[in-house]
Design a protein around this motif. Structure first.
Motif, PDB file in Angstrom:
ATOM      1  N   TYR A   1       7.720  -9.315  -6.063  1.00 33.56           N
ATOM      2  CA  TYR A   1       6.436  -9.347  -6.775  1.00 33.56           C
ATOM      3  C   TYR A   1       5.975  -7.972  -7.256  1.00 33.56           C
ATOM      4  O   TYR A   1       5.189  -7.871  -8.190  1.00 33.56           O
ATOM      5  N   HIS A   2       6.401  -6.917  -6.530  1.00 35.88           N
ATOM      6  CA  HIS A   2       6.051  -5.528  -6.889  1.00 35.88           C
ATOM      7  C   HIS A   2       4.565  -5.219  -6.805  1.00 35.88           C
ATOM      8  O   HIS A   2       4.099  -4.170  -7.235  1.00 35.88           O
ATOM      9  N   ARG A   3       3.764  -6.160  -6.323  1.00 34.94           N
ATOM     10  CA  ARG A   3       2.366  -5.901  -6.001  1.00 34.94           C
ATOM     11  C   ARG A   3       1.915  -7.032  -5.081  1.00 34.94           C
ATOM     12  O   ARG A   3       2.577  -8.072  -5.021  1.00 34.94           O
ATOM     13  N   PHE A   4       0.818  -6.834  -4.370  1.00 32.88           N
ATOM     14  CA  PHE A   4       0.337  -7.884  -3.468  1.00 32.88           C
ATOM     15  C   PHE A   4      -0.711  -8.716  -4.198  1.00 32.88           C
ATOM     16  O   PHE A   4      -1.767  -8.210  -4.549  1.00 32.88           O
ATOM     17  N   TYR A   5      -0.404  -9.955  -4.451  1.00 30.45           N
ATOM     18  CA  TYR A   5      -1.390 -10.880  -5.014  1.00 30.45           C
ATOM     19  C   TYR A   5      -2.067 -11.620  -3.880  1.00 30.45           C
ATOM     20  O   TYR A   5      -1.430 -11.950  -2.889  1.00 30.45           O
ATOM     21  N   ASP A   6      -3.352 -11.918  -4.053  1.00 34.47           N
ATOM     22  CA  ASP A   6      -4.015 -12.789  -3.094  1.00 34.47           C
ATOM     23  C   ASP A   6      -3.302 -14.147  -3.111  1.00 34.47           C
ATOM     24  O   ASP A   6      -3.032 -14.702  -4.166  1.00 34.47           O
TER      25      ASP A   6
ATOM     26  N   LEU B   1      -8.462 -11.175   6.158  1.00 36.42           N
ATOM     27  CA  LEU B   1      -8.467  -9.715   6.092  1.00 36.42           C
ATOM     28  C   LEU B   1      -7.754  -9.227   4.829  1.00 36.42           C
ATOM     29  O   LEU B   1      -8.282  -8.377   4.094  1.00 36.42           O
ATOM     30  N   THR B   2      -6.562  -9.786   4.555  1.00 34.54           N
ATOM     31  CA  THR B   2      -5.848  -9.345   3.356  1.00 34.54           C
ATOM     32  C   THR B   2      -6.629  -9.744   2.107  1.00 34.54           C
ATOM     33  O   THR B   2      -6.681  -9.007   1.140  1.00 34.54           O
ATOM     34  N   GLN B   3      -7.284 -10.920   2.176  1.00 40.28           N
ATOM     35  CA  GLN B   3      -8.098 -11.366   1.045  1.00 40.28           C
ATOM     36  C   GLN B   3      -9.226 -10.361   0.770  1.00 40.28           C
ATOM     37  O   GLN B   3      -9.478  -9.991  -0.376  1.00 40.28           O
ATOM     38  N   TYR B   4      -9.861  -9.898   1.846  1.00 35.97           N
ATOM     39  CA  TYR B   4     -10.922  -8.906   1.691  1.00 35.97           C
ATOM     40  C   TYR B   4     -10.359  -7.615   1.100  1.00 35.97           C
ATOM     41  O   TYR B   4     -10.887  -7.083   0.119  1.00 35.97           O
ATOM     42  N   LEU B   5      -9.269  -7.115   1.697  1.00 36.08           N
ATOM     43  CA  LEU B   5      -8.730  -5.825   1.274  1.00 36.08           C
ATOM     44  C   LEU B   5      -8.297  -5.860  -0.188  1.00 36.08           C
ATOM     45  O   LEU B   5      -8.525  -4.918  -0.937  1.00 36.08           O
ATOM     46  N   VAL B   6      -7.700  -6.982  -0.596  1.00 34.59           N
ATOM     47  CA  VAL B   6      -7.175  -7.037  -1.959  1.00 34.59           C
ATOM     48  C   VAL B   6      -8.284  -7.340  -2.976  1.00 34.59           C
ATOM     49  O   VAL B   6      -8.132  -7.139  -4.167  1.00 34.59           O
ATOM     50  N   ASN B   7      -9.430  -7.800  -2.474  1.00 35.10           N
ATOM     51  CA  ASN B   7     -10.579  -8.016  -3.358  1.00 35.10           C
ATOM     52  C   ASN B   7     -11.449  -6.778  -3.481  1.00 35.10           C
ATOM     53  O   ASN B   7     -12.182  -6.646  -4.444  1.00 35.10           O
ATOM     54  N   HIS B   8     -11.423  -5.945  -2.459  1.00 35.65           N
ATOM     55  CA  HIS B   8     -12.313  -4.782  -2.469  1.00 35.65           C
ATOM     56  C   HIS B   8     -11.588  -3.436  -2.432  1.00 35.65           C
ATOM     57  O   HIS B   8     -11.278  -2.901  -3.494  1.00 35.65           O
ATOM     58  N   PRO B   9     -11.258  -2.899  -1.235  1.00 31.14           N
ATOM     59  CA  PRO B   9     -10.783  -1.509  -1.249  1.00 31.14           C
ATOM     60  C   PRO B   9      -9.439  -1.283  -1.936  1.00 31.14           C
ATOM     61  O   PRO B   9      -9.246  -0.254  -2.549  1.00 31.14           O
ATOM     62  N   LEU B  10      -8.534  -2.254  -1.830  1.00 33.57           N
ATOM     63  CA  LEU B  10      -7.196  -2.013  -2.374  1.00 33.57           C
ATOM     64  C   LEU B  10      -6.987  -2.666  -3.743  1.00 33.57           C
ATOM     65  O   LEU B  10      -5.877  -2.709  -4.252  1.00 33.57           O
TER      66      LEU B  10
ATOM     67  N   TRP C   1       0.832  -1.207   0.000  1.00 30.02           N
ATOM     68  CA  TRP C   1       0.000   0.000   0.000  1.00 30.02           C
ATOM     69  C   TRP C   1       0.872   1.264   0.000  1.00 30.02           C
ATOM     70  O   TRP C   1       0.690   2.157  -0.826  1.00 30.02           O
ATOM     71  N   VAL C   2       1.847   1.301   0.915  1.00 30.44           N
ATOM     72  CA  VAL C   2       2.758   2.456   0.934  1.00 30.44           C
ATOM     73  C   VAL C   2       3.491   2.540  -0.398  1.00 30.44           C
ATOM     74  O   VAL C   2       3.722   3.628  -0.932  1.00 30.44           O
ATOM     75  N   GLY C   3       3.812   1.391  -0.971  1.00 24.88           N
ATOM     76  CA  GLY C   3       4.553   1.355  -2.222  1.00 24.88           C
ATOM     77  C   GLY C   3       3.793   1.947  -3.393  1.00 24.88           C
ATOM     78  O   GLY C   3       4.397   2.577  -4.253  1.00 24.88           O
TER      79      GLY C   3
END
Lengths: 292, 348
Positions: free
Chosen positions: B271-276, B163-172, B106-108
């Motif tokens: 990875y340069h991004r967060f994948y689920d 939680l990360t699954q939710y965030l990466v599916n919705h807000p982020l 996110w900061v990235g």
């Protein structure tokens, strides 16, 4: 019309709740019989996986009932491994549990791929007929009471609970702690294997990669929330099973992210640790002299 | 010397047991293990030949892949080790790594137009803080309510996954892609790449520095002394005037922060991004790393590289020989079973 509409929602939800609760109750009771004799059991997940795989493997050639029996035996064998590691080799209970889980997950996936998915010719890891879910639900509704009776109303149960509080005092009373722990771990493993058999041989009729997917840990959470009592753990498992069923029912219907409903057992357990302050059996995980 | 013999003996035994499994399921252990070794460290013979004959220095790419894989194992191994030194079993490294990775991602991507020298440390710090918070909760519950950290860290793992699954599916979620992933991080947040085709970055060396920091903490700092004293017996430590509750909480924070940095490096370096579900199982594998490494820094570095190689090699082995890569996990489990017994004897 109105009442029909409600029952059309409620009845499937109840049935689904029972289906989702069943593995949690069976494994949770397994957790109780291990932890009540003083052995931490985070290996429930692994016991279920091994039970599920062995159940399908044997069930294919010898019939599903033989498969279920083999699953129970394989669970008992896994319990014996945990017993040997923690009691004979005095290994930390958590380390042994982690290793058994890792072995079960990788071992069953390896065998599934080698013997079925990647085999030539490809074979299907499934059984033609399944065991009716109703049998297992009946067990789920009765076993917590039976376990309660055994643990609190029989001399055998009293001894099991005593060895979980202090092996030394059991020895003073002229009993052999290791025998009681063996009994507890064997029962624990059998129930864990049975829970795996339910998933593989009854609910879906096949074995797939990591099919237990954390249910062993939810069962452990139920044990903690239920304060290491059969009825308490069964109640906690029922609540967790309900939220799981709700999550499955609501998928695509209401716009609540399923992730939050899936989180319920874990958040519940963390809050329970904060509020209820559940106390485990006194000798749980402690290294003690149990032989001789 | 005895300890080295035991280590090598146990590893040999683990491989022999795995060989038996391979034989029993109709494979050839020699073919399988040579494919595994080649997948992990490349063709070392060809490397040595070109080095000596042509003075051409180019290490096999497999080595870089192995070191990439070793980096999160090393940091999570340190996280498990610092906990075990205080007698705490942090089996929540997986969850701490996940929240650390997402915070760093996110900061990235959300912070724009700041120089790399500021952006990278900021993203790493975010990962450390997120992981630290994830460790703080079980630490606090342990010190304050006596809750068993094993139960709580297991639960925290699953909360982190969901939680990360939710965030990466919705807000982020990146709106411009079909993947469940965050947007790519800014170039200013990417770690400096040393070898391009394997995306081998300075992340591995940051992990090595932190391993050195761990050794310094344990040997030279008063906090390290407190941690060891609590690990040897909370009662004795308390009567010696060591603040036991505070030490437990700080240790869990530190442990979580190390795993969180591990997650941050995965994102910023690789990875340069967060994948689920970009990571699975590092938390449990790192227990094997910490135990095999004897809870000391050089040992943990070596065993992280070893298990990194085992995992990388297993993928190549699966492609070449059709042997399922899970045989590597079986070897890891056997190593834990062999080493766990010894660990307790040392502690007793």
């Amino acid at each position: 019309m109105e009442s029909e509409g409600i029952s059309a929602i409620v009845v499937p939800l109840i049935l689904l709740t029972l289906r989702q609760t069943t593995p949690l109750v069976l494994a949770g009771l397994g957790g109780i019989f291990s932890e009540r004799v003083g052995v931490v059991n985070i290996a429930l997940e692994g016991m279920m996986l091994i039970g599920g795989f062995v159940g399908i493997w044997v069930g294919q050639s010898a019939g599903v009932l033989a498969g279920a029996l083999a699953a129970i035996l394989s669970g008992a064998l896994t319990g014996s491994l945990h017993l040997f590691m923690t009691q004979r080799l005095k290994m930390d209970h958590i380390i042994s549990g982690v290793a058994i889980n890792l072995l079960a997950l990788n071992g069953t996936t390896y065998l599934l791929r080698k013997l079925y998915v990647m085999a030539e010719p490809i074979r299907d890891a499934s059984v033609p007929t399944t065991i009716p879910v109703g049998y297992f639900i009946a067990l789920t509704l009765s076993l917590p009471f039976l376990a309660h009776f055994v643990l609190y109303k029989t001399a055998f149960g009293l001894r099991l609970r005593a060895v979980g509080e202090s092996a030394e005092s059991v020895r003073m009373a002229g009993l052999t702690p290791i025998r009681l722990r063996t009994a507890g771990l064997l029962i624990s493993g059998m129930l864990g294997g049975l829970a795996g058999a339910y998933l593989a041989l009854s609910q879906v009729g096949r074995f797939s990669d990591d099919m237990v997917s954390g249910r062993g840990f939810i069962a452990l959470a139920a044990v903690v929330c239920g304060r290491w009592t059969p009825l308490g753990a069964a109640l906690a498992a029922l609540i967790f099973g309900f939220f799981d069923a709700l999550q499955l029912q609501l998928q695509g219907v209401v716009n609540i992210p399923s992730q939050f409903l899936l989180m319920v057992p874990y958040v519940f357990t963390i809050l329970a640790a904060l509020v209820l302050r559940p106390t485990p059996p006194a000798a749980l995980g402690r290294e003690e002299e149990t032989e001789g | 010397m005895r300890s080295l013999r035991f280590t090598l003996g146990s590893l040999t035994l683990a491989f022999m047991l795995a060989a038996l499994i391979i034989l029993a399921t109709g494979g050839s252990p020699i073919t399988v293990f040579s494919a595994l070794f080649k997948g992990a460290f490349g063709n070392l013979y060809a490397f040595g030949y070109s080095l000596i004959v042509y003075r051409h220095y180019e290490p096999p790419i497999e080595i870089f892949r192995t070191l990439n894989r070793a980096t999160p194992l090393l940091l999570c191994g340190l996280a498990v080790a610092v906990g075990l030194r205080a007698g705490l079993f942090n089996i929540g490294a997986e969850g701490q790594l996940l929240v650390g990775a997402l915070a760093a991602a996110w900061v990235g991507y959300a912070f724009k137009g700041i120089p790399a020298l500021l952006h990278i440390p900021l993203a790493m710090l975010a990962g450390a803080v997120a992981g630290g918070v994830w460790g703080y909760i079980p630490g606090l519950l342990k010190a304050w309510r006596g809750a068993h950290e094993v139960i709580i860290t297991i639960m925290m793992n699953y909360v982190a996954i969901r939680l990360t699954q939710y965030l990466v599916n919705h807000p982020l979620k990146d709106p411009n892609t079909l993947n469940t992933a965050t947007p790519f991080i800014q170039p200013s947040a990417q770690l400096w790449v040393i070898e391009k085709s394997s995306v081998f970055s300075i992340g591995f060396f940051i992990a090595i520095l932190l391993a050195a920091g761990y050794a310094f903490l344990m040997r030279r700092m008063s906090l390290g002394f407190c941690i060891r004293a609590v690990g040897q017996g909370a009662e004795a430590a308390r009567s010696a005037g060591i603040p036991v509750a505070r030490t437990l909480i700080i240790t869990m924070c530190l442990s979580g922060a190390l795993a969180g940095i591990g997650g941050a490096i995965e994102i910023l370096g690789l990875y340069h991004r967060f994948y689920d579900q970009f990571s699975s199982g590092v938390g449990f594998d790192s227990i094997a790393v910490a135990l095999l490494g004897g809870l000391n820094a050089p040992g943990i570095v070596l065993s992280a590289v070893l298990f990194g190689g085992l995992n990388t090699g297993a993928e190549q082995m699966q492609i070449e020989t059709g042997t399922p890569l899970q045989i590597a996990g079986v070897i890891q489990a056997i190593v834990i079973l062999l080493f766990g017994a010894r660990y307790l004897k040392r502690r007793a």
